[in-house]
Design a protein around this motif. Structure first.
Motif, PDB file in Angstrom:
ATOM      1  N   ASP A 131       0.855  -1.198   0.000  1.00  0.00           N
ATOM      2  CA  ASP A 131       0.000   0.000   0.000  1.00  0.00           C
ATOM      3  C   ASP A 131       0.886   1.242   0.000  1.00  0.00           C
ATOM      4  OD1 ASP A 131      -1.614   2.193   0.729  1.00  0.00           O
ATOM      5  OD2 ASP A 131      -2.947   0.921   1.912  1.00  0.00           O
ATOM      6  N   ASP A 132       0.967   1.883  -1.162  1.00  0.00           N
ATOM      7  CA  ASP A 132       1.828   3.043  -1.328  1.00  0.00           C
ATOM      8  C   ASP A 132       1.486   4.155  -0.336  1.00  0.00           C
ATOM      9  OD1 ASP A 132       4.027   3.998  -3.110  1.00  0.00           O
ATOM     10  OD2 ASP A 132       2.600   5.636  -3.470  1.00  0.00           O
ATOM     11  N   ALA A 133       0.192   4.457  -0.161  1.00  0.00           N
ATOM     12  CA  ALA A 133      -0.218   5.528   0.750  1.00  0.00           C
ATOM     13  C   ALA A 133       0.173   5.197   2.195  1.00  0.00           C
ATOM     14  CB  ALA A 133      -1.727   5.767   0.643  1.00  0.00           C
ATOM     15  N   TYR A 134      -0.013   3.956   2.585  1.00  0.00           N
ATOM     16  CA  TYR A 134       0.362   3.538   3.936  1.00  0.00           C
ATOM     17  C   TYR A 134       1.865   3.695   4.140  1.00  0.00           C
ATOM     18  CZ  TYR A 134       1.142   0.681   8.065  1.00  0.00           C
ATOM     19  OH  TYR A 134       1.522   0.245   9.310  1.00  0.00           O
ATOM     20  N   ALA A 135       2.663   3.222   3.178  1.00  0.00           N
ATOM     21  CA  ALA A 135       4.120   3.316   3.294  1.00  0.00           C
ATOM     22  C   ALA A 135       4.556   4.777   3.386  1.00  0.00           C
ATOM     23  CB  ALA A 135       4.793   2.610   2.114  1.00  0.00           C
ATOM     24  N   ARG A 136       3.926   5.645   2.592  1.00  0.00           N
ATOM     25  CA  ARG A 136       4.258   7.081   2.647  1.00  0.00           C
ATOM     26  C   ARG A 136       3.899   7.670   4.010  1.00  0.00           C
ATOM     27  NH1 ARG A 136       5.637   9.110  -2.349  1.00  0.00           N
ATOM     28  NH2 ARG A 136       5.106   7.770  -4.095  1.00  0.00           N
ATOM     29  N   ALA A 137       2.786   7.251   4.570  1.00  0.00           N
ATOM     30  CA  ALA A 137       2.375   7.741   5.891  1.00  0.00           C
ATOM     31  C   ALA A 137       3.363   7.305   6.984  1.00  0.00           C
ATOM     32  CB  ALA A 137       0.971   7.252   6.224  1.00  0.00           C
ATOM     33  N   GLN A 138       4.119   6.247   6.717  1.00  0.00           N
ATOM     34  CA  GLN A 138       5.115   5.772   7.672  1.00  0.00           C
ATOM     35  C   GLN A 138       6.487   6.410   7.435  1.00  0.00           C
ATOM     36  OE1 GLN A 138       3.592   4.096  10.053  1.00  0.00           O
ATOM     37  NE2 GLN A 138       1.852   4.284   8.670  1.00  0.00           N
ATOM     38  N   PHE A 163       8.150   6.526   4.349  1.00  0.00           N
ATOM     39  CA  PHE A 163       8.888   5.997   3.203  1.00  0.00           C
ATOM     40  C   PHE A 163       8.412   6.687   1.935  1.00  0.00           C
ATOM     41  CE2 PHE A 163       8.831   2.556   6.364  1.00  0.00           C
ATOM     42  CZ  PHE A 163      10.198   2.352   6.501  1.00  0.00           C
ATOM     43  N   PRO A 164       9.224   6.682   0.874  1.00  0.00           N
ATOM     44  CA  PRO A 164       8.799   7.329  -0.373  1.00  0.00           C
ATOM     45  C   PRO A 164       7.773   6.520  -1.177  1.00  0.00           C
ATOM     46  CG  PRO A 164      11.047   6.517  -0.574  1.00  0.00           C
ATOM     47  CD  PRO A 164      10.623   6.277   0.840  1.00  0.00           C
ATOM     48  N   GLY A 165       7.475   5.329  -0.749  1.00  0.00           N
ATOM     49  CA  GLY A 165       6.517   4.431  -1.407  1.00  0.00           C
ATOM     50  C   GLY A 165       6.676   3.062  -0.790  1.00  0.00           C
ATOM     51  N   ILE A 166       6.062   2.054  -1.420  1.00  0.00           N
ATOM     52  CA  ILE A 166       6.188   0.709  -0.854  1.00  0.00           C
ATOM     53  C   ILE A 166       7.663   0.311  -0.802  1.00  0.00           C
ATOM     54  CG2 ILE A 166       3.879  -0.025  -1.576  1.00  0.00           C
ATOM     55  CD1 ILE A 166       5.317  -1.721  -3.759  1.00  0.00           C
ATOM     56  N   ILE A 167       7.966  -0.513   0.175  1.00  0.00           N
ATOM     57  CA  ILE A 167       9.334  -0.991   0.330  1.00  0.00           C
ATOM     58  C   ILE A 167       9.345  -2.510   0.196  1.00  0.00           C
ATOM     59  CG2 ILE A 167      10.044   0.950   1.761  1.00  0.00           C
ATOM     60  CD1 ILE A 167       9.813  -0.915   4.211  1.00  0.00           C
ATOM     61  N   ALA A 168      10.479  -3.024  -0.208  1.00  0.00           N
ATOM     62  CA  ALA A 168      10.653  -4.476  -0.295  1.00  0.00           C
ATOM     63  C   ALA A 168      10.899  -5.028   1.099  1.00  0.00           C
ATOM     64  CB  ALA A 168      11.824  -4.814  -1.212  1.00  0.00           C
ATOM     65  N   HIS A 169      10.550  -6.279   1.288  1.00  0.00           N
ATOM     66  CA  HIS A 169      10.835  -6.978   2.535  1.00  0.00           C
ATOM     67  C   HIS A 169      12.353  -7.060   2.718  1.00  0.00           C
ATOM     68  CE1 HIS A 169       7.148  -8.471   0.720  1.00  0.00           C
ATOM     69  NE2 HIS A 169       6.726  -8.911   1.903  1.00  0.00           N
ATOM     70  N   GLY A 170      12.813  -6.932   3.953  1.00  0.00           N
ATOM     71  CA  GLY A 170      14.231  -7.134   4.220  1.00  0.00           C
ATOM     72  C   GLY A 170      14.674  -8.523   3.812  1.00  0.00           C
ATOM     73  N   LEU A 171      13.799  -9.513   4.057  1.00  0.00           N
ATOM     74  CA  LEU A 171      14.146 -10.885   3.689  1.00  0.00           C
ATOM     75  C   LEU A 171      14.198 -11.083   2.180  1.00  0.00           C
ATOM     76  CD1 LEU A 171      12.242 -12.900   6.416  1.00  0.00           C
ATOM     77  CD2 LEU A 171      14.701 -12.444   6.249  1.00  0.00           C
ATOM     78  N   TYR A 172      13.443 -10.295   1.429  1.00  0.00           N
ATOM     79  CA  TYR A 172      13.579 -10.329  -0.033  1.00  0.00           C
ATOM     80  C   TYR A 172      14.987  -9.886  -0.409  1.00  0.00           C
ATOM     81  CZ  TYR A 172      13.497  -8.777  -4.852  1.00  0.00           C
ATOM     82  OH  TYR A 172      13.820  -8.577  -6.166  1.00  0.00           O
ATOM     83  N   GLY A 173      15.456  -8.798   0.214  1.00  0.00           N
ATOM     84  CA  GLY A 173      16.797  -8.319  -0.072  1.00  0.00           C
ATOM     85  C   GLY A 173      17.856  -9.357   0.263  1.00  0.00           C
TER      86      GLY A 173
END
Length: 147
Positions: A42-49, A51-61
């Motif tokens: 959720d782009d809006a949720y991530a921005r409200a936290q 962040f500039p937009g959705i972020i990848a999972h740390g475990l994905y990285g």
């Protein structure tokens, strides 16, 4: 190319090709792991936290770090097993559009006491751009001795 235990030189470094993170990559990891937290969806949720937009999972990285290392084909014939990851740090968020690469350095090696193999330690870093550190970790692997 396949590095065997005897071929590993402490201090030697390797760099992977670059990979661009996409929103499709992040969504696929959500589906695969069943982790649909709104920071990843959720782009809006991530921005409200903050962040500039959705972020990848740390475990994905972290998983991507292993995949990019595998593309180097360093252990094509010699890998026995991953023995684990230590000191994993998610330093900065991974964003869709980031172009990343892995830099790794062999930091230690020793022969296994229980089988005819060697244990190697790698310092592994996921980087965006020239030096923007996203994830750092230590990886331990069990590899074959030279035939």
């Amino acid at each position: 190319m396949s590095l065997y235990y005897e071929d590993v030189t402490t201090g030697s470094r390797h760099v992977t090709p670059e990979h661009e993170i996409t929103t499709a990559d992040i969504a696929a990891f959500c589906r695969l792991t069943r982790d649909f937290h709104p920071l990843h969806t959720d782009d809006a949720y991530a921005r409200a936290q903050g962040f500039p937009g959705i972020i990848a999972h740390g475990l994905y990285g972290l998983a991507l770090m292993e995949g990019l290392k595998t593309e180097l084909r360093l252990y094509e014939e010699s890998s026995i097993a991953s023995l684990g990851w230590n000191e994993v740090r998610f330093v900065r968020p991974i964003l869709a559009g980031d172009v990343v690469r892995v830099e790794m350095e062999f930091t230690a090696k020793r022969q296994s006491g229980s089988r005819p193999a060697g244990i190697i330690t790698e310092a592994v870093r996921l980087l965006r751009g020239e030096e923007d550190l996203l994830i750092s970790a230590e990886h331990i692997s069990l590899i074959r001795l030279a035939p």
